[in-house]
Design a protein around this motif. Structure first.
Motif, PDB file in Angstrom:
ATOM      1  N   MET A 235       0.842  -1.189   0.000  1.00 37.28           N
ATOM      2  CA  MET A 235       0.000   0.000   0.000  1.00 37.28           C
ATOM      3  C   MET A 235       0.883   1.246   0.000  1.00 37.28           C
ATOM      4  O   MET A 235       2.014   1.212   0.498  1.00 37.28           O
ATOM      5  N   ILE A 236       0.356   2.344  -0.550  1.00 39.85           N
ATOM      6  CA  ILE A 236       1.096   3.599  -0.577  1.00 39.85           C
ATOM      7  C   ILE A 236       0.228   4.721  -0.014  1.00 39.85           C
ATOM      8  O   ILE A 236      -1.004   4.642  -0.010  1.00 39.85           O
ATOM      9  N   SER A 237       0.900   5.788   0.459  1.00 40.07           N
ATOM     10  CA  SER A 237       0.187   6.905   1.063  1.00 40.07           C
ATOM     11  C   SER A 237       1.044   8.166   0.989  1.00 40.07           C
ATOM     12  O   SER A 237       2.280   8.091   0.876  1.00 40.07           O
ATOM     13  N   GLU A 238       0.371   9.302   1.096  1.00 37.76           N
ATOM     14  CA  GLU A 238       1.061  10.580   1.197  1.00 37.76           C
ATOM     15  C   GLU A 238       1.095  11.090   2.636  1.00 37.76           C
ATOM     16  O   GLU A 238       1.936  11.928   2.973  1.00 37.76           O
ATOM     17  N   ASP A 239       0.180  10.591   3.480  1.00 39.83           N
ATOM     18  CA  ASP A 239       0.033  11.163   4.819  1.00 39.83           C
ATOM     19  C   ASP A 239      -0.098  10.125   5.934  1.00 39.83           C
ATOM     20  O   ASP A 239      -0.332  10.495   7.096  1.00 39.83           O
ATOM     21  N   GLN A 240       0.038   8.835   5.632  1.00 41.14           N
ATOM     22  CA  GLN A 240      -0.131   7.727   6.577  1.00 41.14           C
ATOM     23  C   GLN A 240      -1.570   7.608   7.090  1.00 41.14           C
ATOM     24  O   GLN A 240      -1.831   6.837   8.008  1.00 41.14           O
ATOM     25  N   LYS A 241      -2.480   8.352   6.487  1.00 41.77           N
ATOM     26  CA  LYS A 241      -3.887   8.249   6.883  1.00 41.77           C
ATOM     27  C   LYS A 241      -4.718   7.620   5.771  1.00 41.77           C
ATOM     28  O   LYS A 241      -5.549   6.753   6.029  1.00 41.77           O
ATOM     29  N   ASN A 242      -4.497   8.068   4.560  1.00 39.25           N
ATOM     30  CA  ASN A 242      -5.226   7.559   3.408  1.00 39.25           C
ATOM     31  C   ASN A 242      -4.303   6.635   2.618  1.00 39.25           C
ATOM     32  O   ASN A 242      -3.268   7.088   2.102  1.00 39.25           O
ATOM     33  N   TRP A 243      -4.677   5.372   2.562  1.00 43.06           N
ATOM     34  CA  TRP A 243      -3.826   4.356   1.939  1.00 43.06           C
ATOM     35  C   TRP A 243      -4.480   3.795   0.678  1.00 43.06           C
ATOM     36  O   TRP A 243      -5.697   3.615   0.631  1.00 43.06           O
ATOM     37  N   GLU A 244      -3.652   3.520  -0.320  1.00 45.16           N
ATOM     38  CA  GLU A 244      -4.109   2.913  -1.568  1.00 45.16           C
ATOM     39  C   GLU A 244      -3.374   1.593  -1.772  1.00 45.16           C
ATOM     40  O   GLU A 244      -2.139   1.545  -1.755  1.00 45.16           O
ATOM     41  N   LYS A 245      -4.139   0.507  -1.982  1.00 46.88           N
ATOM     42  CA  LYS A 245      -3.520  -0.782  -2.256  1.00 46.88           C
ATOM     43  C   LYS A 245      -3.085  -0.819  -3.717  1.00 46.88           C
ATOM     44  O   LYS A 245      -3.879  -0.595  -4.627  1.00 46.88           O
ATOM     45  N   VAL A 246      -1.803  -1.094  -3.959  1.00 46.98           N
ATOM     46  CA  VAL A 246      -1.278  -1.077  -5.323  1.00 46.98           C
ATOM     47  C   VAL A 246      -0.780  -2.444  -5.786  1.00 46.98           C
ATOM     48  O   VAL A 246      -0.490  -2.623  -6.977  1.00 46.98           O
ATOM     49  N   TYR A 247      -0.684  -3.412  -4.893  1.00 49.14           N
ATOM     50  CA  TYR A 247      -0.227  -4.752  -5.295  1.00 49.14           C
ATOM     51  C   TYR A 247      -0.673  -5.746  -4.240  1.00 49.14           C
ATOM     52  O   TYR A 247      -0.683  -5.432  -3.044  1.00 49.14           O
ATOM     53  N   GLU A 248      -1.018  -6.950  -4.694  1.00 49.40           N
ATOM     54  CA  GLU A 248      -1.437  -7.995  -3.757  1.00 49.40           C
ATOM     55  C   GLU A 248      -1.000  -9.351  -4.281  1.00 49.40           C
ATOM     56  O   GLU A 248      -1.132  -9.647  -5.468  1.00 49.40           O
ATOM     57  N   VAL A 249      -0.463 -10.175  -3.402  1.00 50.39           N
ATOM     58  CA  VAL A 249      -0.003 -11.523  -3.731  1.00 50.39           C
ATOM     59  C   VAL A 249      -0.664 -12.492  -2.757  1.00 50.39           C
ATOM     60  O   VAL A 249      -0.658 -12.261  -1.547  1.00 50.39           O
ATOM     61  N   SER A 250      -1.210 -13.583  -3.285  1.00 47.08           N
ATOM     62  CA  SER A 250      -1.931 -14.524  -2.425  1.00 47.08           C
ATOM     63  C   SER A 250      -1.284 -15.896  -2.341  1.00 47.08           C
ATOM     64  O   SER A 250      -1.599 -16.674  -1.434  1.00 47.08           O
ATOM     65  N   SER A 251      -0.365 -16.236  -3.273  1.00 48.93           N
ATOM     66  CA  SER A 251       0.164 -17.610  -3.269  1.00 48.93           C
ATOM     67  C   SER A 251       1.624 -17.651  -3.699  1.00 48.93           C
ATOM     68  O   SER A 251       2.006 -18.425  -4.584  1.00 48.93           O
ATOM     69  N   ASN A 252       2.455 -16.819  -3.096  1.00 51.02           N
ATOM     70  CA  ASN A 252       3.879 -16.823  -3.403  1.00 51.02           C
ATOM     71  C   ASN A 252       4.547 -18.083  -2.855  1.00 51.02           C
ATOM     72  O   ASN A 252       4.313 -18.474  -1.710  1.00 51.02           O
ATOM     73  N   SER A 253       5.411 -18.700  -3.656  1.00 51.59           N
ATOM     74  CA  SER A 253       6.168 -19.863  -3.188  1.00 51.59           C
ATOM     75  C   SER A 253       7.666 -19.681  -3.404  1.00 51.59           C
ATOM     76  O   SER A 253       8.431 -20.636  -3.297  1.00 51.59           O
ATOM     77  N   SER A 254       8.072 -18.451  -3.693  1.00 54.44           N
ATOM     78  CA  SER A 254       9.462 -18.185  -4.049  1.00 54.44           C
ATOM     79  C   SER A 254      10.198 -17.450  -2.937  1.00 54.44           C
ATOM     80  O   SER A 254       9.591 -16.734  -2.138  1.00 54.44           O
TER      81      SER A 254
END
Length: 568
Positions: A235-254
């Protein structure tokens, strides 16, 4: 502030000022239709003859500052074609562009950002190829897949920007917990031997403060051995209050995760660790932030990954090694395959490839650790050629060859056949595993870009059909020999070659990856007596499924082939 100088070049409430152009055999029209707010322009095209181009152009006299950005919104109902945005000077002869080859048009409204660094000189007589002034802007659709489609464009804007930062301060990190001698700062010390490790696996997260707003192109996470996260998000933010999810991984095996996050900008970044491979801890030895140039294109990203992975994990050209190839196809056919000097086969222009690998003992053999030779026939030492492109490997007293043939009627029912042959030259019987990797990489290298962009080849879906056939997007693969296993995976599940090196195998029979990075692997468990040879083929039809499927048994698919001769 520069942000106050944002100007709306066209809100597209009408089509006024936009002129249409198109090549012969292409229908193109422009109309108004509902957009994000108010109206948008609607562009309808039809490549009647299969190829060509069409587009719209409008006058926008504009002096350009040292740094800037154009933005607009787009959505479409369209096959993948080339989407070109051109910037033309007052003479009309000098053209700069952003050429999105084989562009996957978004089905929902998506904001497109074009920064100064994205725009390249296309053609023209000028000696100074620096874009300093724009007089016309043009949107063009050029054929790649062809067909017909509709594209909507809205809200074209221009904004001056501050100069690009040449360097950034070292970020700071905070974690929800840390074991003694495994503090969070060890993720950024450029030492693989040290690592941050959490206390437990519940409610764990990492907070990165860049100390200023910064751009980056993605992340590389080198997980501590056995402590990788199977599930996490970024997640990324400009103010630590409003967050935007930009990437998600559910089954990493590496043990290494690469994330392409093209031109992301943020002051703060947070990694929420959701599921650990371990029951005790998460661990990260190195957290790296990609330069924006490492992920501007999918090929840039693959080059970065190849440089930061064991040799042989990707096709040779992604390691910036020259790669030679030859073409195979039925005479006068518009479809054609390519085979590389390493035995990798691209099944059709611009599509995916099938790459062989062999596991013998504890070694995985591929282009990086075999001696390869190329010929146009089965017996080069006897000077007996049948003009069939062939690549031969020597590995662990096993001789292996890949050949390609094409049969059938041009532009109607032609089929690509890929032949594989083995001979045991060891003084004892040999058991080994043969893998065929189906991956979204072309044989045509990334540095070939004039007519068709090479490198990345795109696989959105790959699955095993009930009868043991593979379907890769709209392509079918039929194996003459029954394989022992098939596995499929998405990009975020880990590098397929790393899995095979570790003796692991993907367990899914179907993978869907909207980024176009799905892949799969066939495994054949083979046994050869001393001096014994073995051959079989794959069939990949260029056109639809016939004559490969129909009502025929799989064996009949290969009846058109001559009896395979020994390669030696």
């Amino acid at each position: 502030m520069l942000s106050a100088q944002i100007s709306v070049l066209d809100d597209f409430e009408t089509t006024e000022g936009w002129s249409i152009f198109n090549s012969d055999g292409v229908d193109f029209s422009i109309t108004s239709e509902k957009g994000i707010t108010g109206n948008a322009v609607r562009l309808d095209y039809d490549f009647i003859n299969g190829t060509g181009y069409g587009g719209v152009q409008k006058l926008f006299p504009l002096e350009l500052p040292d740094n800037y950005e154009f933005t607009f919104y787009v959505r479409a109902e369209s096959p993948a074609n080339n989407f070109e945005i051109k910037f033309i000077d007052s003479t009309g002869a000098n053209v700069w562009w952003v050429n999105n080859r084989n562009f996957t048009f978004p089905g929902e409204w998506q904001k497109i950002r074009i920064k100064k660094r994205h725009i390249g000189f296309a053609w023209g007589p000028t000696a100074d190829q620096t874009l300093k002034r724009v007089d016309r802007i043009e949107f063009t659709v050029a054929s790649f897949a062809g067909g017909k489609g509709t594209i909507w464009i809205d809200d074209l804007r221009f904004e001056p920007l501050e100069p690009e930062a040449q360097s950034y301060r070292t970020p700071s990190t905070q974690t929800s917990s840390a074991l003694k001698k495994h503090s969070s700062d060890l993720m950024l010390d450029n030492a693989v031997a040290s690592s941050w490790q959490s206390r437990g696996v519940k409610d764990q997260s990492i907070l990165v403060d860049f100390k200023t707003r910064r751009e980056f192109g993605g992340l590389q996470i080198d997980w501590a051995e056995g402590l990788h996260a199977e599930g996490f998000n970024v997640m990324i933010s400009e103010d630590q209050k409003n967050w935007e999810k930009v990437y998600e991984v559910s089954s990493n095996s590496s043990d290494v995760s690469f994330m392409r996050m093209k031109e992301t900008e943020a002051r703060y970044l947070k990694i929420n660790l959701l599921k650990s491979h371990s029951t005790k801890s998460f661990g990260i030895s190195e957290l790296k932030f990609l330069n924006i140039k490492n992920s501007l294109t999918q090929n840039d990203f693959l080059i970065y990954m190849a440089k930061n992975s064991p040799l042989g994990s990707f096709p040779a050209y992604f390691s910036e090694k020259g790669s030679f190839w030859t073409i195979a196809g039925v005479n006068n056919d518009t479809k054609e395959a390519m085979i590389s000097e390493d035995g990798m086969v691209e099944v059709d222009k611009g599509l995916f490839s099938i790459e062989p690998m062999i596991r013998s003992g504890n070694t995985l053999y591929n282009w990086s650790n075999v001696k390869a030779a190329q010929s146009l026939g089965s017996s080069p030492e006897k000077k007996e050629y049948n003009f069939t492109p062939t690549v031969t490997w020597e590995c662990d007293e096993l001789e292996f060859a890949t050949e390609v043939r094409t049969l059938g009627e041009a532009n109607k029912n032609s089929v690509l056949y890929i032949g594989y042959s083995f001979k045991n030259n060891a003084p004892i019987p040999k058991d080994f595993e043969f893998y065929l990797l189906v991956r979204p990489y072309q044989v045509n290298p990334y540095y070939q870009f004039l007519n068709n962009s090479g490198g990345w080849g795109k696989i959105v879906s790959i699955k095993e059909e009930d009868k043991g056939y593979l379907r890769v997007d709209d392509k079918l693969i039929v194996s003459q020999r029954k394989y022992d296993s098939f596995g499929a995976s998405g990009f975020d599940e880990g590098n397929l070659v790393d899995m095979l090196r570790e003796g692991e195998f993907p367990m899914k029979r179907f993978a869907l990856d909207q980024s176009g990075m799905a892949n799969g692997v066939l495994k054949y468990s083979l046994h050869l007596e001393v001096g014994e040879s073995l051959s079989f083929s794959l069939a990949v039809p260029f056109y639809g499924e016939n004559p490969v499927i129909g009502d025929s048994a799989p064996e009949s698919v290969f009846e058109a082939l001559n009896k395979p001769d020994d390669f030696w």
